[in-house]
Design a protein around this motif. Structure first.
Motif, PDB file in Angstrom:
ATOM      1  N   VAL A 105       0.864  -1.176   0.000  1.00 33.76           N
ATOM      2  CA  VAL A 105       0.000   0.000   0.000  1.00 33.76           C
ATOM      3  C   VAL A 105       0.901   1.226   0.000  1.00 33.76           C
ATOM      4  O   VAL A 105       1.852   1.293   0.786  1.00 33.76           O
ATOM      5  CB  VAL A 105      -0.915   0.024   1.248  1.00 33.76           C
ATOM      6  N   ALA A 106       0.599   2.188  -0.893  1.00 31.50           N
ATOM      7  CA  ALA A 106       1.428   3.389  -0.963  1.00 31.50           C
ATOM      8  C   ALA A 106       1.143   4.317   0.217  1.00 31.50           C
ATOM      9  O   ALA A 106       0.104   4.205   0.874  1.00 31.50           O
ATOM     10  CB  ALA A 106       1.167   4.127  -2.273  1.00 31.50           C
ATOM     11  N   ALA A 107       2.066   5.242   0.454  1.00 31.97           N
ATOM     12  CA  ALA A 107       1.907   6.187   1.561  1.00 31.97           C
ATOM     13  C   ALA A 107       0.615   6.982   1.417  1.00 31.97           C
ATOM     14  O   ALA A 107       0.157   7.246   0.308  1.00 31.97           O
ATOM     15  CB  ALA A 107       3.111   7.138   1.610  1.00 31.97           C
ATOM     16  N   ALA A 108       0.036   7.369   2.566  1.00 29.44           N
ATOM     17  CA  ALA A 108      -1.271   8.040   2.579  1.00 29.44           C
ATOM     18  C   ALA A 108      -1.243   9.355   1.810  1.00 29.44           C
ATOM     19  O   ALA A 108      -2.253   9.773   1.247  1.00 29.44           O
ATOM     20  CB  ALA A 108      -1.711   8.289   4.017  1.00 29.44           C
ATOM     21  N   THR A 109      -0.108  10.022   1.764  1.00 32.13           N
ATOM     22  CA  THR A 109      -0.043  11.341   1.138  1.00 32.13           C
ATOM     23  C   THR A 109       0.089  11.259  -0.377  1.00 32.13           C
ATOM     24  O   THR A 109      -0.037  12.255  -1.062  1.00 32.13           O
ATOM     25  CB  THR A 109       1.168  12.120   1.670  1.00 32.13           C
ATOM     26  N   PHE A 110       0.377  10.072  -0.912  1.00 33.26           N
ATOM     27  CA  PHE A 110       0.627   9.964  -2.342  1.00 33.26           C
ATOM     28  C   PHE A 110      -0.643   9.647  -3.104  1.00 33.26           C
ATOM     29  O   PHE A 110      -1.298   8.632  -2.858  1.00 33.26           O
ATOM     30  CB  PHE A 110       1.683   8.887  -2.590  1.00 33.26           C
ATOM     31  N   HIS A 111      -1.021  10.550  -4.016  1.00 33.73           N
ATOM     32  CA  HIS A 111      -2.241  10.350  -4.792  1.00 33.73           C
ATOM     33  C   HIS A 111      -1.945  10.307  -6.284  1.00 33.73           C
ATOM     34  O   HIS A 111      -2.751  10.748  -7.091  1.00 33.73           O
ATOM     35  CB  HIS A 111      -3.237  11.468  -4.521  1.00 33.73           C
ATOM     36  N   GLY A 112      -0.792   9.833  -6.670  1.00 32.85           N
ATOM     37  CA  GLY A 112      -0.442   9.821  -8.084  1.00 32.85           C
ATOM     38  C   GLY A 112       0.158  11.147  -8.494  1.00 32.85           C
ATOM     39  O   GLY A 112       0.254  12.076  -7.695  1.00 32.85           O
ATOM     40  N   ILE A 113       0.558  11.257  -9.759  1.00 34.44           N
ATOM     41  CA  ILE A 113       1.248  12.478 -10.166  1.00 34.44           C
ATOM     42  C   ILE A 113       0.366  13.395 -10.987  1.00 34.44           C
ATOM     43  O   ILE A 113       0.750  14.508 -11.311  1.00 34.44           O
ATOM     44  CB  ILE A 113       2.524  12.143 -10.975  1.00 34.44           C
ATOM     45  N   ASP A 114      -0.815  12.956 -11.359  1.00 33.72           N
ATOM     46  CA  ASP A 114      -1.702  13.805 -12.139  1.00 33.72           C
ATOM     47  C   ASP A 114      -2.723  14.458 -11.238  1.00 33.72           C
ATOM     48  O   ASP A 114      -3.380  13.794 -10.443  1.00 33.72           O
ATOM     49  CB  ASP A 114      -2.440  12.974 -13.203  1.00 33.72           C
ATOM     50  N   VAL A 115      -2.855  15.777 -11.382  1.00 31.68           N
ATOM     51  CA  VAL A 115      -3.845  16.489 -10.581  1.00 31.68           C
ATOM     52  C   VAL A 115      -5.236  16.049 -11.011  1.00 31.68           C
ATOM     53  O   VAL A 115      -5.563  16.044 -12.186  1.00 31.68           O
ATOM     54  CB  VAL A 115      -3.692  18.005 -10.783  1.00 31.68           C
ATOM     55  N   GLY A 116      -6.031  15.681 -10.066  1.00 30.87           N
ATOM     56  CA  GLY A 116      -7.412  15.324 -10.374  1.00 30.87           C
ATOM     57  C   GLY A 116      -7.595  13.888 -10.808  1.00 30.87           C
ATOM     58  O   GLY A 116      -8.704  13.393 -10.853  1.00 30.87           O
ATOM     59  N   GLU A 117      -6.489  13.207 -11.153  1.00 31.58           N
ATOM     60  CA  GLU A 117      -6.624  11.819 -11.561  1.00 31.58           C
ATOM     61  C   GLU A 117      -5.920  10.954 -10.522  1.00 31.58           C
ATOM     62  O   GLU A 117      -4.698  10.907 -10.465  1.00 31.58           O
ATOM     63  CB  GLU A 117      -5.988  11.612 -12.936  1.00 31.58           C
ATOM     64  N   VAL A 118      -6.706  10.351  -9.691  1.00 26.62           N
ATOM     65  CA  VAL A 118      -6.119   9.611  -8.583  1.00 26.62           C
ATOM     66  C   VAL A 118      -6.253   8.116  -8.824  1.00 26.62           C
ATOM     67  O   VAL A 118      -7.353   7.581  -8.780  1.00 26.62           O
ATOM     68  CB  VAL A 118      -6.814   9.987  -7.259  1.00 26.62           C
ATOM     69  N   PRO A 119      -5.166   7.412  -9.103  1.00 28.12           N
ATOM     70  CA  PRO A 119      -5.259   5.974  -9.318  1.00 28.12           C
ATOM     71  C   PRO A 119      -5.519   5.233  -8.012  1.00 28.12           C
ATOM     72  O   PRO A 119      -5.069   5.667  -6.948  1.00 28.12           O
ATOM     73  CB  PRO A 119      -3.885   5.595  -9.870  1.00 28.12           C
ATOM     74  N   SER A 120      -6.277   4.185  -8.099  1.00 27.45           N
ATOM     75  CA  SER A 120      -6.539   3.358  -6.919  1.00 27.45           C
ATOM     76  C   SER A 120      -5.533   2.222  -6.815  1.00 27.45           C
ATOM     77  O   SER A 120      -5.244   1.741  -5.728  1.00 27.45           O
ATOM     78  CB  SER A 120      -7.947   2.772  -6.992  1.00 27.45           C
ATOM     79  N   VAL A 121      -5.036   1.755  -7.992  1.00 23.96           N
ATOM     80  CA  VAL A 121      -4.032   0.677  -7.972  1.00 23.96           C
ATOM     81  C   VAL A 121      -2.929   0.987  -8.974  1.00 23.96           C
ATOM     82  O   VAL A 121      -3.143   1.656  -9.978  1.00 23.96           O
ATOM     83  CB  VAL A 121      -4.652  -0.700  -8.329  1.00 23.96           C
ATOM     84  N   TRP A 122      -1.740   0.515  -8.650  1.00 24.00           N
ATOM     85  CA  TRP A 122      -0.622   0.629  -9.572  1.00 24.00           C
ATOM     86  C   TRP A 122      -0.227  -0.774 -10.009  1.00 24.00           C
ATOM     87  O   TRP A 122      -0.143  -1.691  -9.174  1.00 24.00           O
ATOM     88  CB  TRP A 122       0.571   1.324  -8.915  1.00 24.00           C
ATOM     89  N   ILE A 123      -0.010  -0.924 -11.306  1.00 21.65           N
ATOM     90  CA  ILE A 123       0.302  -2.232 -11.877  1.00 21.65           C
ATOM     91  C   ILE A 123       1.594  -2.078 -12.676  1.00 21.65           C
ATOM     92  O   ILE A 123       1.784  -1.055 -13.346  1.00 21.65           O
ATOM     93  CB  ILE A 123      -0.846  -2.688 -12.798  1.00 21.65           C
ATOM     94  N   PRO A 124       2.496  -3.056 -12.621  1.00 26.36           N
ATOM     95  CA  PRO A 124       3.725  -2.946 -13.402  1.00 26.36           C
ATOM     96  C   PRO A 124       3.408  -2.853 -14.892  1.00 26.36           C
ATOM     97  O   PRO A 124       2.492  -3.523 -15.379  1.00 26.36           O
ATOM     98  CB  PRO A 124       4.479  -4.242 -13.088  1.00 26.36           C
ATOM     99  N   ALA A 125       4.196  -2.058 -15.617  1.00 26.94           N
ATOM    100  CA  ALA A 125       3.970  -1.908 -17.053  1.00 26.94           C
ATOM    101  C   ALA A 125       4.120  -3.250 -17.771  1.00 26.94           C
ATOM    102  O   ALA A 125       3.477  -3.487 -18.791  1.00 26.94           O
ATOM    103  CB  ALA A 125       4.942  -0.884 -17.627  1.00 26.94           C
ATOM    104  N   ALA A 126       4.914  -4.111 -17.181  1.00 22.83           N
ATOM    105  CA  ALA A 126       5.095  -5.430 -17.786  1.00 22.83           C
ATOM    106  C   ALA A 126       3.792  -6.205 -17.848  1.00 22.83           C
ATOM    107  O   ALA A 126       3.649  -7.164 -18.613  1.00 22.83           O
ATOM    108  CB  ALA A 126       6.142  -6.221 -16.988  1.00 22.83           C
ATOM    109  N   MET A 127       2.819  -5.814 -17.054  1.00 27.56           N
ATOM    110  CA  MET A 127       1.525  -6.504 -17.037  1.00 27.56           C
ATOM    111  C   MET A 127       0.487  -5.764 -17.872  1.00 27.56           C
ATOM    112  O   MET A 127      -0.723  -5.911 -17.674  1.00 27.56           O
ATOM    113  CB  MET A 127       1.016  -6.608 -15.592  1.00 27.56           C
ATOM    114  N   SER A 128       0.934  -4.936 -18.813  1.00 23.88           N
ATOM    115  CA  SER A 128      -0.027  -4.126 -19.565  1.00 23.88           C
ATOM    116  C   SER A 128      -0.938  -4.969 -20.445  1.00 23.88           C
ATOM    117  O   SER A 128      -2.092  -4.618 -20.664  1.00 23.88           O
ATOM    118  CB  SER A 128       0.712  -3.081 -20.407  1.00 23.88           C
TER     119      SER A 128
END
Lengths: 313, 113
Positions: free
Chosen positions: A255-278
């Protein structure tokens, strides 16, 4: 407002009445003493004539309170009548207020995200976004600064200008924790994503280069803090649980740190997946390793002593 | 002394205050003195009821009050009659005259029998 005003008025009134009564008492005392009455006797007489000072004060205060209460009720009735008399005007006024408040709130929320929260990562000012220089050569997904995944891998190798380079692409996946699958905002990221941004895990571990090697070989996901709280009930044993991403089984590793909401303003990802699993995350997407398929944003962290101008050359 | 004076009838104090103030503005103590003089020590005015009455009349808009320098040089709260106060006084005098007239009529009738 009116209440505060009345409170002040009440205090002024009390002071006023005290002054008024004091004047009366002093004059009466003087007159009685002048007519030959001894002072103690005069004092007793005055007190008797005026009756209880406290009772007097309360009586006067009630008179005014009663008046203000009546005024208030009158105002209330008047407003109610005005509102009923001109419903269209009222509707317009209410709508204007609603829109105004709504717009202001929206703006404040935006400013809050952009300015106050900024990027919750280490030295956000040294992060740069890669862009193409020159003619458009291949098909893109609508934005000019998209790159292919192999380019990202190439850039990750160089160490001259950047401490780290990572790439990411937003996607919406069918995410299931065992029950009904739901459309969930995800972000496909290179293994360097979290380490370059300097994000730390709240639980378990984050994605690393090991999760982003051979396509399809690392079925792991990292949850956002909010998603973990809302969908997993902040369960301490969430790490290790199996989830389904578009019907592909994957494992929660952290689980990512509570303060991290992704790098795009307004677009908050709920899960991060490795690009290798695209291929598993984006149905029908098989061209991850194709250099001409440009679908990711690449960002890098400039080295301490490298300026943006130098890196641009 | 109290035995020779009777308490002022309910409701008439307001009328007397309006009457006194219709002649000239006065402060509370002045009104109390004037009441004493006018009623020739017949009517007993409890001074404790004078001030609530003044404030009640002020609140109804029949009196207005200003802090002004009094005859002793000290500031006192002076009451004066407003336009609606004058009107109120006229109507109160009118109904008072009618009431006492009616009562008198009844007494006269009793005396005639």
């Amino acid at each position: 407002m009116k209440r505060i005003l009345n409170w002040f008025r009440l205090r002024r009134l009390a002071g006023d009445l005290d002054r008024e009564l004091q004047y009366h008492i002093d004059r009466r005392m003087a007159d009685l003493i002048h007519s030959g009455l001894p002072e103690p006797e005069a004092r007793r007489r005055v007190a008797l004539e005026l009756g209880g000072a406290t009772q007097l004060r309360e009586e006067v205060r009630d008179i005014w309170l009663n008046r203000w209460l009546q005024d208030f009720v009158h105002d209330l009735r008047f407003s109610a009548r005005s509102i009923l008399r001109s419903p269209s005007f009222t509707a317009t006024a209410v709508l204007s207020l609603a829109l105004g408040i709504g717009a202001t709130t929206a703006l404040y929320s935006l400013i809050d995200q952009i300015v106050l929260r900024a990027l919750p990562v280490d030295h956000a000012e040294r992060l740069v976004l890669f862009d193409w220089n020159g003619e458009q050569l291949a098909e893109t997904f609508g934005s000019d600064n998209l790159m292919s995944y192999p380019i990202c891998r190439d850039l990750q190798q160089q160490k001259q200008f950047f401490d780290g380079v990572f790439c990411c692409a937003a996607a919406t996946v069918n995410f299931s924790t065992g029950g009904e699958p739901r459309l969930t905002a995800a972000e496909l990221v290179s293994g360097t994503y979290f380490s370059t941004l300097g994000v730390s895990p709240a639980l378990g571990r984050l994605l690393t280069m090991d999760d982003d090697q051979v396509p399809g070989s690392s079925p792991v996901v990292v949850l956002s803090y909010d998603f973990w709280k809302n969908q997993f009930g902040a369960a301490q044993d969430a790490v290790g649980r199996k989830v389904l991403v578009n019907q592909h089984a994957m494992t929660v590793v952290g689980v990512a740190a509570a303060t991290f909401h992704g790098i795009d303003v307004g677009e908050v990802p709920s899960v991060w997946i490795p690009a290798a699993m695209s291929a598993q995350s984006i149905p029908g997407f098989e061209t991850m390793l194709d250099r001409r398929t440009r679908w990711m944003q690449i960002l890098g962290r400039l080295k301490q002593n490298v300026s943006l101008a130098e890196a641009k050359t | 002394m109290p035995s020779s004076r009777f308490p002022i009838p309910q409701g008439t104090l307001d009328m007397l205050i309006l009457q006194i103030l219709s002649l000239e503005p006065a402060h509370g103590y002045g009104i109390a003195q004037r009441l004493e003089q006018i009623s020739k020590s017949v009517v007993q005015v409890n001074q404790g009821s004078l001030y609530p009455a003044l404030h009640r009349l002020e609140q109804r808009g029949w009196l207005k009050a200003d802090w002004k320098e009094s005859e002793t040089g000290r500031e006192a709260k002076f009451y004066s009659l407003t336009r609606s106060g004058h009107k109120q006084l006229r109507s109160e005098i009118d109904s008072w005259v009618r009431l006492t007239g009616a009562v008198q009529l009844i007494f006269d009738e009793g005396a005639a029998q």
